[in-house]
Design a protein around this motif. Sequence first.
Motif, PDB file in Angstrom:
ATOM      1  N   HIS A  80       0.828  -1.218   0.000  1.00 33.13           N
ATOM      2  CA  HIS A  80       0.000   0.000   0.000  1.00 33.13           C
ATOM      3  C   HIS A  80       0.857   1.261   0.000  1.00 33.13           C
ATOM      4  O   HIS A  80       1.950   1.271   0.557  1.00 33.13           O
ATOM      5  CB  HIS A  80      -0.917   0.003   1.222  1.00 33.13           C
ATOM      6  CG  HIS A  80      -0.156  -0.052   2.524  1.00 33.13           C
ATOM      7  ND1 HIS A  80       0.152   1.062   3.247  1.00 33.13           N
ATOM      8  CD2 HIS A  80       0.393  -1.092   3.220  1.00 33.13           C
ATOM      9  CE1 HIS A  80       0.827   0.733   4.336  1.00 33.13           C
ATOM     10  NE2 HIS A  80       1.003  -0.578   4.337  1.00 33.13           N
ATOM     11  N   ASP A  91       6.808   1.998   5.018  1.00 31.28           N
ATOM     12  CA  ASP A  91       5.738   1.072   5.425  1.00 31.28           C
ATOM     13  C   ASP A  91       4.723   0.943   4.291  1.00 31.28           C
ATOM     14  O   ASP A  91       3.999   1.897   4.013  1.00 31.28           O
ATOM     15  CB  ASP A  91       5.099   1.619   6.714  1.00 31.28           C
ATOM     16  CG  ASP A  91       3.839   0.886   7.136  1.00 31.28           C
ATOM     17  OD1 ASP A  91       3.371  -0.027   6.419  1.00 31.28           O
ATOM     18  OD2 ASP A  91       3.317   1.239   8.204  1.00 31.28           O
ATOM     19  N   GLY A  92       4.697  -0.227   3.659  1.00 25.73           N
ATOM     20  CA  GLY A  92       3.793  -0.444   2.533  1.00 25.73           C
ATOM     21  C   GLY A  92       4.394  -0.007   1.221  1.00 25.73           C
ATOM     22  O   GLY A  92       4.319  -0.709   0.203  1.00 25.73           O
ATOM     23  N   GLU A 125      -4.984   0.506   3.339  1.00 28.85           N
ATOM     24  CA  GLU A 125      -4.472  -0.588   4.164  1.00 28.85           C
ATOM     25  C   GLU A 125      -4.445  -0.159   5.630  1.00 28.85           C
ATOM     26  O   GLU A 125      -4.728  -0.936   6.524  1.00 28.85           O
ATOM     27  CB  GLU A 125      -3.058  -0.986   3.715  1.00 28.85           C
ATOM     28  CG  GLU A 125      -2.537  -2.267   4.374  1.00 28.85           C
ATOM     29  CD  GLU A 125      -1.873  -2.037   5.725  1.00 28.85           C
ATOM     30  OE1 GLU A 125      -1.664  -3.016   6.450  1.00 28.85           O
ATOM     31  OE2 GLU A 125      -1.575  -0.881   6.076  1.00 28.85           O
ATOM     32  N   GLU A 126      -4.076   1.116   5.852  1.00 29.33           N
ATOM     33  CA  GLU A 126      -3.796   1.553   7.229  1.00 29.33           C
ATOM     34  C   GLU A 126      -5.036   1.647   8.117  1.00 29.33           C
ATOM     35  O   GLU A 126      -4.953   1.458   9.324  1.00 29.33           O
ATOM     36  CB  GLU A 126      -3.061   2.898   7.220  1.00 29.33           C
ATOM     37  CG  GLU A 126      -1.641   2.838   6.640  1.00 29.33           C
ATOM     38  CD  GLU A 126      -0.652   2.133   7.562  1.00 29.33           C
ATOM     39  OE1 GLU A 126      -1.048   1.634   8.623  1.00 29.33           O
ATOM     40  OE2 GLU A 126       0.533   2.057   7.200  1.00 29.33           O
ATOM     41  N   HIS A 186       7.389  -6.273   2.898  1.00 27.66           N
ATOM     42  CA  HIS A 186       7.084  -5.216   3.866  1.00 27.66           C
ATOM     43  C   HIS A 186       8.272  -5.049   4.798  1.00 27.66           C
ATOM     44  O   HIS A 186       9.017  -6.007   5.029  1.00 27.66           O
ATOM     45  CB  HIS A 186       5.827  -5.585   4.670  1.00 27.66           C
ATOM     46  CG  HIS A 186       5.077  -4.392   5.189  1.00 27.66           C
ATOM     47  ND1 HIS A 186       5.475  -3.702   6.305  1.00 27.66           N
ATOM     48  CD2 HIS A 186       3.985  -3.758   4.717  1.00 27.66           C
ATOM     49  CE1 HIS A 186       4.639  -2.690   6.495  1.00 27.66           C
ATOM     50  NE2 HIS A 186       3.721  -2.695   5.542  1.00 27.66           N
ATOM     51  N   GLN A 189       8.826  -3.796  10.877  1.00 27.40           N
ATOM     52  CA  GLN A 189       8.055  -3.032  11.884  1.00 27.40           C
ATOM     53  C   GLN A 189       8.284  -3.548  13.298  1.00 27.40           C
ATOM     54  O   GLN A 189       7.454  -3.356  14.187  1.00 27.40           O
ATOM     55  CB  GLN A 189       6.554  -3.022  11.560  1.00 27.40           C
ATOM     56  CG  GLN A 189       6.275  -2.464  10.165  1.00 27.40           C
ATOM     57  CD  GLN A 189       4.805  -2.291   9.878  1.00 27.40           C
ATOM     58  OE1 GLN A 189       4.119  -3.240   9.537  1.00 27.40           O
ATOM     59  NE2 GLN A 189       4.304  -1.068   9.983  1.00 27.40           N
TER      60      GLN A 189
HETATM   61 ZN   LIG Z   1       2.018  -1.381   6.034  1.00 26.40          ZN
END
Ligand SMILES: [Zn+2]
Length: 407
Positions: A80, A91-92, A125-126, A186, A189
């Motif tokens: 994403h 992120d994504g 997505e978030e 990804h 995280q």
């Molecule tokens: Zn993500």
Amino acid sequence: MLTINADRLWRTLMRSAEIGPGVAGGLKRLTLTPEDGEVRDQLKAWAAEDGFAVTVDGAGNMFVRMEGASDGPPVLIGSHLDTQVTGGRFDGILGVLGGLEVLRTLKDLGHVPKRPIEVVNWTNEEGARFSPPMMASAVFCGVETLDWLYDRVDDDGVRLLDALEAIGYRGEAPVGKPVDAYFELHIEQAPELYDEGIDIGVVTAGYAVRGLLIRFTGETAHTGPTPMDRRKNAIIGASYGAVATNEVGHAYAPLGKATASRLVAWPNKPGILSSFAELTVDVRHPETEAADRMRDEILARIAEGAEKAKVKWEVVSTWTYGEERFDPALVDLYRQAAKGLGLSQKDMMSQAGHDAYYMSRVAPTAILFSPCIDGITHNEAEDITPAHATNATNVLLNAVVARADRD
Ligand SMILES: [Zn+2]
């Protein structure tokens, strides 16, 4: 082994990082905002430069396509481009732009895959603007309906359908289609790979996640004269729930985690008791039964808290994902690719949500992790090195080609 153009990948990531800047070096690119529209336009422009067709479906999911030697369901790579309010640059984003780099590399090499390969940018997505997260992949996989998605409303009362049309990304294509396999890259995280100095995380499974949106209903009244025993303050009911959630999280730590992430109230003004409050709760545990138990304990304590606060409560929506297991054949493609490239690797579980969980219900699916510095994420300081991006995208490239070119 095939290798990507590392400089081009990094330049592409840095161009994305200019669109929707935050206040502290990261990104604020909430789904379906003008900034999201701008990065979508940029993705389209990149695709056009290389002659890749772009299709947009009714949920705004974008598909960038490289034709294969034969037709049939595409091998799909995705993630994403939307971010949190205090989002990072990777992120994504690494998953989508890494996927684009896979297509560009194959084009450079004149390598026509046996099967078509597509890169998808999933809408929202978030879940930072419209709740819940991963809703467009949920519709793609038949977990939710498109009408349900259109009716989600943000904090300013904007309907998702209107936001989608405002940026021009309500596409014509039906939502959902046959897919040969789904690959998602990804950032981890979490700090495990970075701390241990390992190049690649091969994700075999995820934590079971249980999400709850709970509404508390009380009555407005004056904060001065109203006697304590007659108050029905929705904020208090929700607050008991928030504290209980946190306590259950501690009781199940370190494996279990429970979070009260959001509390909104109305009228939420000094001098008046609130008649409305909504609390978002999420629970995570590597074992399904334990996640269910944590959720049930939280619900029981929410009931007690609501009674003490004299407010009504109801569960408005729930979401469940994470205990899906990833496809062993795809997982093995990541392992083989990392090995062939001479990269260190380890198997791991994902603790965060990804569109891959829903995709695993309709197609063979697997996730690949790259390290991120100190595990910092959902924070503008989120960072990776060019080597992190290059190594992981090289693994993605070789795994995807092996899948797309199989007999
Ligand atoms: Zn993500």
